[in-house]
Scaffold this motif. Sequence first.
Motif, PDB file in Angstrom:
ATOM      1  N   PRO A 119      -9.393 -15.250 -18.428  1.00 60.22           N
ATOM      2  CA  PRO A 119     -10.028 -13.994 -18.631  1.00 60.22           C
ATOM      3  C   PRO A 119     -10.931 -13.756 -17.309  1.00 60.22           C
ATOM      4  O   PRO A 119     -11.082 -12.441 -17.247  1.00 60.22           O
ATOM      5  N   ASP A 120     -11.262 -14.930 -16.851  1.00 60.60           N
ATOM      6  CA  ASP A 120     -12.194 -14.444 -15.474  1.00 60.60           C
ATOM      7  C   ASP A 120     -11.322 -14.418 -14.157  1.00 60.60           C
ATOM      8  O   ASP A 120     -11.990 -14.278 -13.153  1.00 60.60           O
ATOM      9  N   ALA A 121     -10.166 -14.725 -14.336  1.00 61.68           N
ATOM     10  CA  ALA A 121      -9.283 -14.648 -12.993  1.00 61.68           C
ATOM     11  C   ALA A 121      -8.592 -13.351 -12.834  1.00 61.68           C
ATOM     12  O   ALA A 121      -8.130 -12.774 -13.736  1.00 61.68           O
ATOM     13  N   PRO A 122      -8.527 -12.770 -11.666  1.00 61.71           N
ATOM     14  CA  PRO A 122      -7.807 -11.488 -11.539  1.00 61.71           C
ATOM     15  C   PRO A 122      -6.252 -11.491 -11.715  1.00 61.71           C
ATOM     16  O   PRO A 122      -5.665 -12.605 -11.145  1.00 61.71           O
ATOM     17  N   LEU A 123      -5.701 -10.667 -11.971  1.00 61.74           N
ATOM     18  CA  LEU A 123      -4.238 -10.621 -12.277  1.00 61.74           C
ATOM     19  C   LEU A 123      -3.610  -9.641 -11.421  1.00 61.74           C
ATOM     20  O   LEU A 123      -3.908  -8.530 -11.367  1.00 61.74           O
ATOM     21  N   ASP A 124      -2.454 -10.125 -10.764  1.00 61.93           N
ATOM     22  CA  ASP A 124      -1.554  -9.380  -9.790  1.00 61.93           C
ATOM     23  C   ASP A 124      -0.139  -9.464 -10.052  1.00 61.93           C
ATOM     24  O   ASP A 124       0.342 -10.532 -10.040  1.00 61.93           O
ATOM     25  N   VAL A 125       0.375  -8.234 -10.694  1.00 59.52           N
ATOM     26  CA  VAL A 125       1.680  -8.360 -11.394  1.00 59.52           C
ATOM     27  C   VAL A 125       2.504  -7.357 -10.275  1.00 59.52           C
ATOM     28  O   VAL A 125       2.011  -6.159 -10.171  1.00 59.52           O
ATOM     29  N   ARG A 126       3.582  -8.034  -9.905  1.00 60.58           N
ATOM     30  CA  ARG A 126       4.286  -6.828  -8.959  1.00 60.58           C
ATOM     31  C   ARG A 126       5.885  -7.283  -9.355  1.00 60.58           C
ATOM     32  O   ARG A 126       6.190  -8.001  -9.864  1.00 60.58           O
ATOM     33  N   GLY A 127       6.454  -5.969  -9.201  1.00 52.49           N
ATOM     34  CA  GLY A 127       7.908  -5.998  -9.383  1.00 52.49           C
ATOM     35  C   GLY A 127       8.772  -6.893  -8.081  1.00 52.49           C
ATOM     36  O   GLY A 127       8.169  -6.730  -7.037  1.00 52.49           O
ATOM     37  N   ALA A 128       9.784  -7.476  -8.618  1.00 52.06           N
ATOM     38  CA  ALA A 128      10.314  -8.206  -7.446  1.00 52.06           C
ATOM     39  C   ALA A 128      10.886  -7.302  -6.318  1.00 52.06           C
ATOM     40  O   ALA A 128      10.901  -7.786  -5.145  1.00 52.06           O
ATOM     41  N   GLN A 129      11.141  -6.225  -6.632  1.00 49.30           N
ATOM     42  CA  GLN A 129      11.671  -5.009  -5.345  1.00 49.30           C
ATOM     43  C   GLN A 129      10.260  -4.847  -4.594  1.00 49.30           C
ATOM     44  O   GLN A 129      10.398  -4.728  -3.363  1.00 49.30           O
ATOM     45  N   ASP A 130       9.136  -4.660  -5.174  1.00 47.88           N
ATOM     46  CA  ASP A 130       7.935  -4.476  -4.522  1.00 47.88           C
ATOM     47  C   ASP A 130       7.539  -5.536  -3.424  1.00 47.88           C
ATOM     48  O   ASP A 130       6.964  -5.438  -2.269  1.00 47.88           O
ATOM     49  N   ILE A 131       7.894  -6.774  -3.768  1.00 47.77           N
ATOM     50  CA  ILE A 131       7.721  -8.034  -2.982  1.00 47.77           C
ATOM     51  C   ILE A 131       8.510  -7.957  -1.801  1.00 47.77           C
ATOM     52  O   ILE A 131       8.113  -8.289  -0.505  1.00 47.77           O
ATOM     53  N   TYR A 132       9.805  -7.494  -1.715  1.00 47.40           N
ATOM     54  CA  TYR A 132      10.472  -7.231  -0.634  1.00 47.40           C
ATOM     55  C   TYR A 132      10.104  -6.267   0.130  1.00 47.40           C
ATOM     56  O   TYR A 132       9.930  -6.213   1.454  1.00 47.40           O
ATOM     57  N   ALA A 133       9.578  -5.216  -0.465  1.00 42.61           N
ATOM     58  CA  ALA A 133       9.065  -3.977   0.166  1.00 42.61           C
ATOM     59  C   ALA A 133       7.942  -4.288   0.904  1.00 42.61           C
ATOM     60  O   ALA A 133       7.555  -3.928   2.106  1.00 42.61           O
ATOM     61  N   SER A 134       6.978  -5.202   0.578  1.00 42.36           N
ATOM     62  CA  SER A 134       5.789  -5.744   1.195  1.00 42.36           C
ATOM     63  C   SER A 134       5.968  -6.508   2.473  1.00 42.36           C
ATOM     64  O   SER A 134       5.287  -6.572   3.445  1.00 42.36           O
ATOM     65  N   GLY A 135       7.371  -7.087   2.513  1.00 39.18           N
ATOM     66  CA  GLY A 135       7.604  -7.843   3.729  1.00 39.18           C
ATOM     67  C   GLY A 135       7.999  -6.768   4.940  1.00 39.18           C
ATOM     68  O   GLY A 135       8.185  -7.088   6.059  1.00 39.18           O
ATOM     69  N   TYR A 136       8.333  -5.325   4.524  1.00 40.84           N
ATOM     70  CA  TYR A 136       8.583  -4.658   5.646  1.00 40.84           C
ATOM     71  C   TYR A 136       7.382  -3.524   5.823  1.00 40.84           C
ATOM     72  O   TYR A 136       7.491  -2.137   5.924  1.00 40.84           O
ATOM     73  N   ALA A 137       6.143  -3.701   5.369  1.00 41.79           N
ATOM     74  CA  ALA A 137       5.093  -2.953   5.465  1.00 41.79           C
ATOM     75  C   ALA A 137       4.963  -2.411   6.793  1.00 41.79           C
ATOM     76  O   ALA A 137       4.524  -1.226   7.047  1.00 41.79           O
ATOM     77  N   ASP A 138       4.858  -3.334   8.130  1.00 37.41           N
ATOM     78  CA  ASP A 138       4.673  -2.735   9.310  1.00 37.41           C
ATOM     79  C   ASP A 138       5.839  -1.681   9.473  1.00 37.41           C
ATOM     80  O   ASP A 138       5.634  -0.683  10.455  1.00 37.41           O
ATOM     81  N   GLU A 139       7.067  -2.023   9.184  1.00 40.16           N
ATOM     82  CA  GLU A 139       8.158  -0.905   9.376  1.00 40.16           C
ATOM     83  C   GLU A 139       7.974   0.454   8.772  1.00 40.16           C
ATOM     84  O   GLU A 139       8.211   1.323   9.398  1.00 40.16           O
ATOM     85  N   LEU A 140       7.417   0.216   7.512  1.00 44.99           N
ATOM     86  CA  LEU A 140       6.986   1.483   6.896  1.00 44.99           C
ATOM     87  C   LEU A 140       6.091   2.154   7.450  1.00 44.99           C
ATOM     88  O   LEU A 140       6.090   3.368   7.462  1.00 44.99           O
ATOM     89  N   ARG A 141       4.849   1.625   7.849  1.00 43.45           N
ATOM     90  CA  ARG A 141       3.998   2.367   8.632  1.00 43.45           C
ATOM     91  C   ARG A 141       4.595   2.876  10.010  1.00 43.45           C
ATOM     92  O   ARG A 141       4.190   4.064  10.439  1.00 43.45           O
ATOM     93  N   LEU A 142       5.415   2.096  10.698  1.00 45.14           N
ATOM     94  CA  LEU A 142       6.032   2.628  11.813  1.00 45.14           C
ATOM     95  C   LEU A 142       6.802   4.033  11.568  1.00 45.14           C
ATOM     96  O   LEU A 142       6.518   4.877  12.605  1.00 45.14           O
TER      97      LEU A 142
END
Length: 822
Positions: free
Chosen positions: A674-697
């Motif tokens: 109850p006291d810990a933050p939860l971060d749920v992500r789709g597996a596709q979003d995890i791959y997308a996060s690896g290309y954050a710099d490319e998306l920004r570019l």
Amino acid sequence: MKRTLTSLVQDFRVGLRLLAREPAYAMTAIAGLGIGLAACLLLLGFVRYSWQYNAHVPDAARVYVVKQRHNADPLAPSYDQAPTMLYGAARQLAGVEQAAAYVTWVPLTLTENSRPYKVAALAVTPGFERMTGVQAIHGDVAEALARPDGLVLTEAAALRLFGTADVLNRTVAAATVHEHRAALRIAAVVRTPPANSTIPFEALHGMASAIVPPDARQEALTGEQGWWGYVLVKLAPGASPAGVAAGLQQALDRMPFAQAVAANARTALGSRKAMEVQLAPLTDAYFDHDVAVNFFSMRIERGDRAVAGGLAVVGVLVLALAAVNYANLATIRVIRRRREIGLRKVLGAGLGRLALQFTAEALAVSLLATLLGLLLAWLALPLFGAAMNRDLSTLLSAQNVAAALLAGVGLGLVTAAYPAWTAFRVRPAHALAGRPDAEAPGGARLRKALAMLQVAAALALASYAIAVGWQTRHAIHASPGFDPRPLLVLELPEQHNPKISAPARGLLQALTRDAAVAGVAISTDPVGAARDPWHTGLRSVGGAEVATDIKSVSSEFFTVYGIAPVTGRLFSSRTDREDDVEPLVVNQLAARLLGFAHADQAIGQVVQFRKGKQWIAKRIVGVAPEVRFQSMKVTPGPVAYELWTAGSVLTVRAAAAPAAAEQAIRTAWQRYFPDAPLDVRGAQDIYASGYADELRLAGLLAMATAIALMLAASGAYVLAADAISRRTREIAIRKLHGARGRDIGRLVARELAALGAIPAVAGLPLAAVAIERYLSGYVERAPMGWWPLVCALVLGVVTTGVAGARHTWRAVRLQPAAVLGS
């Protein structure tokens, strides 16, 4: 001088009145230049922000990060962490002026009004505050760090927790993930570190703090076991980084944990050190992509030198195109004012007076455009900062605004040069007689070349932006070897995993029983985002050692991910016991490197698996297909899977809708954590996060392309208007001799075609080279061929066609009597 200044002010006022009388010209000129200035200000501001990482540290150029590479691990990368004992060794070395260390072993939760707050806390050695430039607002930082109950908060953390920075001497309850608790007194409040720092923190405490568990305190003070932390050294002026690194290497080699290397591993090392020490400048830390992350790494966004340099070029290019656009507009305006200029010359205005007039008019436009650019940059800054995932709130500082105003003045002076030169060439007799000699043929060709330069730059930017965007989209959506759509990924709180934590086991069981969940798997890393990679050696009987990436997973891993075997079988809860040390699954590449010509030959074979100093026997039960664990910029390597349930990453497969499974996760999480933050992500979003710099570019290039196309359209519009104006009489005579509307249309179209064709020949080959260089960084490329260049060419044709459509229609509708009779 005073008279000249007075004349300039008068001409400035006249220029403003002239702009007010010509709103269409004024809006076009000011908007084009203002948008270019806004884009340039944001891009160059971001580049400056990137290059000034850690600039707040005193004498930052002499401060170095101690890095190391564990050569005993054949695939181990470099880390910007090193054994903390090197802090003490560094203080004894000649050439070292200061040394400091900090660790993240003790993540803190502070409780205020019964509400827990996680804070980014660092445990630091004495002198850390002096070395890193920590500035106190209240209290004494050194004294606070020396006290067992002392705590230092940043101003931002104090405001977040208490709503005020006046919190000196307040006591807070602190707890660690190890369930270690202590009451700490806030003994100092310091300024919040700049956003562009690779040493971010919200709280500081000393290594001897009461909140540090005894074993961690002992290790921090002695370094007996070689735990890793962050070590900084500040060299004396003129000291050699290589010499200091050599001294640290000698100190490390003498430590027992560095000498405890298995004989076979030492043989494989040859002349290399088991752990190799390096010094890296702190000022380069933001751009250091060679370092890997692990469980205790600070989560730091890192940049790319090439991207920063490219954005600087794009920013300057956009501003240059805006300036060219304004110079063309101003020159056309001078040509249309040739009667006025001729009359002023007849009345005695000299070249100097004319130069002042046009300089004042250009300054009026550039200053108004600069104010517009600053306003647009201020409005766009929150979106720009969010897109870049950086805190850019200080980008529009007073210093940067002053620099922008100076740049606007300089731009006005530069862009006034050619229109003023055109005005100098006006002959009063010809101008008053209506003869169009205001501009030499060479000047017209120069303006046409500049307009073509605008189109060429727009085409090159457009094709490059399309290629970057398409490759990034392909990388994000390409199949990683399984269907990621029904998969949700979450991480358990630190120090909690189903092997040792009752709440973690309860959460796992609750999810397994929920109807919205089809299955749950445990792993050490999210697939697609290696957080704590582990490599070791495998060898078959009589074979050489193969450096292999090891994935520790539960028996349901392959079932949850929907991965079928190439041959043999994969792990399954029906056939395997959790944490069984014998079964092993390898991918196809690992099977080949182990010496098996065909995957079938690997099934049932016993291989040696190096674990620490020992080799243990494992039996290959199956060969898995290739799964993409990292980005497409990394060459896939051999992978082996072992059974181990001590991981902290859970992957949940939705039985139907992922939203229902996510709700089940949130409900169960609230019950067990109850006291810990939860971060749920789709597996596709995890791959997308690896290309954050490319998306920004890709986003920045799209923005720059839109601005470049707008400026190119403006340049084409002006050039088309000028071309029709110059050929008005010719068109009228052609009509009198029987030319039809479509004949005139083709005449104008040929003029506009040159404006698109020549820039395409000049700009697209350069874009093709740039695209090839960009794509060379990818192991797998998107199927695109030449179509980014073709799409850019189509954009250019449409842009120039739309820009010249009005003038083409005017030429087609032209009445010969109205022209020849005037």
